[in-house]
Design a protein around this motif. Structure first.
Motif, PDB file in Angstrom:
ATOM      1  N   ILE A  52       0.854  -1.200   0.000  1.00  0.00           N
ATOM      2  CA  ILE A  52       0.000   0.000   0.000  1.00  0.00           C
ATOM      3  C   ILE A  52       0.890   1.251   0.000  1.00  0.00           C
ATOM      4  O   ILE A  52       0.615   2.220   0.714  1.00  0.00           O
ATOM      5  CB  ILE A  52      -0.949  -0.016   1.235  1.00  0.00           C
ATOM      6  N   ASN A  53       1.970   1.237  -0.756  1.00  0.00           N
ATOM      7  CA  ASN A  53       2.899   2.380  -0.749  1.00  0.00           C
ATOM      8  C   ASN A  53       2.217   3.708  -1.042  1.00  0.00           C
ATOM      9  O   ASN A  53       2.643   4.746  -0.552  1.00  0.00           O
ATOM     10  CB  ASN A  53       4.008   2.166  -1.783  1.00  0.00           C
ATOM     11  N   PHE A  54       1.193   3.712  -1.872  1.00  0.00           N
ATOM     12  CA  PHE A  54       0.578   4.973  -2.315  1.00  0.00           C
ATOM     13  C   PHE A  54      -0.678   5.304  -1.514  1.00  0.00           C
ATOM     14  O   PHE A  54      -1.452   6.184  -1.884  1.00  0.00           O
ATOM     15  CB  PHE A  54       0.295   4.896  -3.821  1.00  0.00           C
ATOM     16  N   GLY A  55      -0.870   4.588  -0.412  1.00  0.00           N
ATOM     17  CA  GLY A  55      -2.015   4.827   0.457  1.00  0.00           C
ATOM     18  C   GLY A  55      -3.222   4.019   0.028  1.00  0.00           C
ATOM     19  O   GLY A  55      -3.302   3.528  -1.096  1.00  0.00           O
ATOM     20  N   HIS A  56      -4.151   3.866   0.957  1.00  0.00           N
ATOM     21  CA  HIS A  56      -5.398   3.154   0.655  1.00  0.00           C
ATOM     22  C   HIS A  56      -6.245   4.030  -0.262  1.00  0.00           C
ATOM     23  O   HIS A  56      -6.430   5.217   0.000  1.00  0.00           O
ATOM     24  CB  HIS A  56      -6.170   2.862   1.943  1.00  0.00           C
ATOM     25  N   ASP A  60      -6.008   8.181  -8.094  1.00  0.00           N
ATOM     26  CA  ASP A  60      -5.595   7.833  -9.471  1.00  0.00           C
ATOM     27  C   ASP A  60      -5.735   6.332  -9.715  1.00  0.00           C
ATOM     28  O   ASP A  60      -6.121   5.901 -10.811  1.00  0.00           O
ATOM     29  CB  ASP A  60      -4.122   8.195  -9.710  1.00  0.00           C
ATOM     30  N   LEU A  61      -5.405   5.558  -8.688  1.00  0.00           N
ATOM     31  CA  LEU A  61      -5.427   4.101  -8.854  1.00  0.00           C
ATOM     32  C   LEU A  61      -6.861   3.583  -8.854  1.00  0.00           C
ATOM     33  O   LEU A  61      -7.226   2.712  -9.647  1.00  0.00           O
ATOM     34  CB  LEU A  61      -4.605   3.424  -7.753  1.00  0.00           C
ATOM     35  N   VAL A  62      -7.690   4.148  -7.959  1.00  0.00           N
ATOM     36  CA  VAL A  62      -9.103   3.752  -7.920  1.00  0.00           C
ATOM     37  C   VAL A  62      -9.785   4.131  -9.234  1.00  0.00           C
ATOM     38  O   VAL A  62     -10.553   3.346  -9.794  1.00  0.00           O
ATOM     39  CB  VAL A  62      -9.821   4.396  -6.708  1.00  0.00           C
ATOM     40  N   GLY A 259      -0.770  -1.595  -6.609  1.00  0.00           N
ATOM     41  CA  GLY A 259      -1.420  -0.454  -5.957  1.00  0.00           C
ATOM     42  C   GLY A 259      -2.255  -0.836  -4.742  1.00  0.00           C
ATOM     43  O   GLY A 259      -3.065  -0.043  -4.269  1.00  0.00           O
ATOM     44  N   GLY A 260      -2.095  -2.047  -4.238  1.00  0.00           N
ATOM     45  CA  GLY A 260      -2.915  -2.484  -3.110  1.00  0.00           C
ATOM     46  C   GLY A 260      -4.328  -2.840  -3.539  1.00  0.00           C
ATOM     47  O   GLY A 260      -5.193  -3.094  -2.705  1.00  0.00           O
ATOM     48  N   ILE A 261      -4.581  -2.866  -4.836  1.00  0.00           N
ATOM     49  CA  ILE A 261      -5.927  -3.152  -5.337  1.00  0.00           C
ATOM     50  C   ILE A 261      -6.041  -4.612  -5.769  1.00  0.00           C
ATOM     51  O   ILE A 261      -7.029  -5.278  -5.481  1.00  0.00           O
ATOM     52  CB  ILE A 261      -6.290  -2.186  -6.491  1.00  0.00           C
ATOM     53  N   ALA A 294      -4.083  -2.135 -16.209  1.00  0.00           N
ATOM     54  CA  ALA A 294      -4.588  -0.759 -16.102  1.00  0.00           C
ATOM     55  C   ALA A 294      -4.144  -0.131 -14.786  1.00  0.00           C
ATOM     56  O   ALA A 294      -3.715   1.032 -14.735  1.00  0.00           O
ATOM     57  CB  ALA A 294      -6.115  -0.749 -16.216  1.00  0.00           C
ATOM     58  N   VAL A 295      -4.219  -0.908 -13.699  1.00  0.00           N
ATOM     59  CA  VAL A 295      -3.763  -0.398 -12.400  1.00  0.00           C
ATOM     60  C   VAL A 295      -2.243  -0.209 -12.424  1.00  0.00           C
ATOM     61  O   VAL A 295      -1.713   0.799 -11.944  1.00  0.00           O
ATOM     62  CB  VAL A 295      -4.188  -1.348 -11.252  1.00  0.00           C
ATOM     63  N   GLY A 296      -1.541  -1.164 -13.011  1.00  0.00           N
ATOM     64  CA  GLY A 296      -0.080  -1.085 -13.099  1.00  0.00           C
ATOM     65  C   GLY A 296       0.376   0.153 -13.864  1.00  0.00           C
ATOM     66  O   GLY A 296       1.370   0.790 -13.486  1.00  0.00           O
ATOM     67  N   ILE A 297      -0.323   0.493 -14.921  1.00  0.00           N
ATOM     68  CA  ILE A 297       0.009   1.693 -15.696  1.00  0.00           C
ATOM     69  C   ILE A 297      -0.102   2.930 -14.801  1.00  0.00           C
ATOM     70  O   ILE A 297       0.775   3.803 -14.791  1.00  0.00           O
ATOM     71  CB  ILE A 297      -0.942   1.832 -16.924  1.00  0.00           C
ATOM     72  N   ALA A 298      -1.157   2.976 -13.990  1.00  0.00           N
ATOM     73  CA  ALA A 298      -1.371   4.127 -13.095  1.00  0.00           C
ATOM     74  C   ALA A 298      -0.309   4.158 -11.993  1.00  0.00           C
ATOM     75  O   ALA A 298       0.135   5.237 -11.573  1.00  0.00           O
ATOM     76  CB  ALA A 298      -2.776   4.069 -12.500  1.00  0.00           C
TER      77      ALA A 298
END
Ligand SMILES: *Cc1c(COP(=O)(O)O)cnc(C)c1O
Length: 411
Positions: A52-56, A60-62, A259-261, A294-298
Motif C-alpha cells: 500500500i505504498n501509495f495509500g489506501h 488515481d489508482l481507484v 497499488g494495493g488493489i 490498467a492499475v499497473g500503468i497508473a
C-alpha cells in the motif's frame, strides 16, 4: 464479547490458522488511515507489507481500476488486450530494461525469475543439462512456494515441506567474498534482496551491491534483485538498487505494483535474458490481465513524477534522526532506508509482538518480525503531522517499562 472478538472468533473457526494477526478487524481505509468495525481509527504503519505504498484508495489508482472494471477485466493471454502493451512498455522504461513478464503474486514473480535464469544458463551460458545452481542469501525471504521455501533458512517457513528443490546454495548476506567463493561453472544466478525486508529491514554493508554487480558481470552470473518489498519508492528511490546506482540483470517486482488493489507482479530484464522464454514455456491465467495492467500503468505513472520517492527519502531521514536521537531504552538498533525502518529490541524486555499490541491500543498498526524486531512501513503519502504524532507515540511506548509481560494477555 465485543463485536471485534466475535469477528475474530468467526474467522478463526473457518479460516486456516496460517497467520497470527493482531486483534483488530479493519473494515475501511483511506490514505494512511484505517477504521475498524467498532469505528476506531489507526494509522497504518505496515501498509500490507509495502503493498500500500501509495495509500489506501489512491484516487488515481481507484479511477484506473473503476474505469477498467467496466471495460474488460480478464481475457487470458490466449488473446491480446489493449492494456498489456502499455503496461509492459511503461514498466520496462521505469526499470530500464527491454521487457516485462507479468505475473500475479510475488512468489510467482520469483519463480519466474528462477525459471528464466535456469533456461538462460542452459541456452546461453552453456551449463550442462540439469546442473544449474542458483546462489541465494542466508536470512532471505522470497515467498512461500515449495521451491522458494527449499532455500529458506527459516525453520518456521521450511520445516515439514520437503523434499526440497535442489539447485540452490546459500551464502551470508553482505559477504561478497563468500559469494565469489560459491560461484562455479554451473552458477547461473545470484538472487538477492537489496534490503532484506522480512529479516527486519536489514541493509547490506556499504559497497556490497556494487561489488555483487561487478562480480556477477565478471563471472557471467545473472544478478537477480528481488525488489518486491524494497522497490516502488519504499526505500527512498524507485528501486532500492538505485540507491547505489546498480542495475540488476533481472528485477522482480510485486506488492505495490498492484497499488494495493489486486496482486500484480512482474519480472523485468533485457531481451538477451527474457528472450529465452518462448510461447507455451511459462504463463499464468491471470498474469497480464487488463485489470492488473490498467492499475499497473497508473502505478508507474505515480512513480514517474518522483514525488513518492522524494517523500520516502526525506521523511525517512527525519524518522531515523528522530528515533535515534531519542536514545530509547531497551532498543538495540534503529535502522532503515526511506520510509521503511525497523526497531530492534535488545531482548531483555517486551517482545516485538507485545510492543505492537501496545501500539495498536494507541492507534498505530505495525507488526513484529522474528520476535525482537518491529517493522514500520507507512504509506508514502502519510502527512508529516500524522507521522510526527505517530513517532511521539512510538517513542512513548518504547520508553515505558521494559518489564516483560506475556503476549496477548492484555485485556
Ligand atoms: C512479500 C515478498 C515476496 C512474496 O510475495 P507474495 O506476493 O506474498 O507471494 C517475495 N519477496 C519479497 C522480498 C517479499 O517481501
Amino acid at each position: 464479547m465485543s463485536i471485534t472478538d466475535d469477528a475474530i472468533a468467526f474467522e478463526h473457526e473457518h479460516c486456516a490458522h496460517n497467520y497470527h494477526p493482531l486483534p483488530v478487524v479493519i473494515s475501511e481505509a483511506e490514505g494512511a488511515w484505517v477504521t475498524d468495525i467498532e469505528g476506531r481509527r489507526y494509522l497504518d504503519m505496515l501498509s500490507a507489507y509495502s503493498a500500500i505504498n501509495f495509500g489506501h484508495g489512491h484516487p488515481d489508482l481507484v479511477a484506473a481500476a473503476e474505469k477498467q472494471l467496466h471495460r474488460v477485466t480478464l481475457t487470458s493471454r490466449a488473446f491480446h488486450n489493449d492494456q498489456l502493451g502499455k503496461f509492459c512498455a511503461d514498466l520496462a522504461r521505469l526499470s530500464r530494461h527491454d521487457a516485462v513478464l507479468p505475473m500475479n503474486s510475488g512468489a510467482e514473480g520469483v519463480e519466474t525469475a528462477l525459471k528464466v535464469a535456469r533456461k538462460w544458463g542452459y541456452q546461453k551460458k552453456g551449463v550442462q543439462h540439469d546442473r544449474a545452481q542458483i546462489i541465494v542469501c542466508e536470512g532471505n525471504f522470497h515467498g512461500r512456494t515449495t521451491t522458494i521455501v527449499s532455500f529458506s533458512d527459516d525453520p518456521v517457513a521450511r520445516d515439514d515441506y520437503g523434499p526440497y528443490t535442489p539447485g540452490f546454495v546459500a551464502v551470508p548476506y553482505g559477504d561478497v567474498d563468500a559469494l565469489a567463493a560459491a560461484i562455479t561453472d554451473d552458477t547461473v544466478a545470484f538472487l538477492v534482496e537489496p534490503i532484506q525486508g522480512e529479516a527486519g529491514v536489514v541493509l547490506p554493508p556499504t559497497g556490497y551491491l556494487e561489488a555483487v554487480r561487478e562480480l556477477c558481470t565478471e563471472r557471467n552470473v545473472l544478478m537477480i534483485a528481488d525488489e518486491i518489498q524494497a522497490g516502488m519508492g519504499r526505500a527512498g528511490a524507485t528501486f532500492a538498487c538505485d540507491l547505489v546506482g546498480v542495475q540488476p540483470d533481472i528485477r522482480i517486482l510485486g506488492k505495490a505494483l498492484g497499488g494495493g488493489i489486486l496482486p500484480v507482479s512482474a519480472v523485468t530484464a533485457d531481451w538477451d535474458v527474457l528472450g529465452v522464454i518462448k510461447p507455451g514455456e511459462h504463463g499464468s491465467t491471470f498474469g497480464g490481465n487488463p485489470m492488473a495492467a490498467a492499475v499497473g500503468i497508473a502505478v508507474v505513472a505515480l512513480l514517474e513524477t518522483g514525488e513518492m520517492q522524494e517523500r520516502s527519502k526525506r521523511l525517512g531521514e527525519h524518522v531515523l534522526a528522530t528515533l535515534r536521537g531519542a536514545n530509547l531504552p531497551g532498543v538495540k538498533e534503529v535502522r532503515g532506508s526511506g520510509l521503511w525502518w525497523a526497531v530492534e529490541l535488545d531482548g531483555t524486555g517486551r517482545t516485538g509482538r507485545e510492543v505492537s499490541l501496545e501500539l495498536l491500543a494507541r492507534g498505530i498498526l505495525a507488526k513484529d518480525t522474528h520476535t525482537w524486531t518491529i517493522r514500520f512501513a507507512p504509506p508514502l503519502v502519510v502527512s508529516e503531522a500524522d507521522l510526527d504524532a505517530a513517532l511521539a507515540t512510538i517513542i512513548a511506548v518504547l520508553e515505558e517499562s521494559v518489564v516483560p509481560r506475556s503476549a496477548d494477555s492484555a485485556p
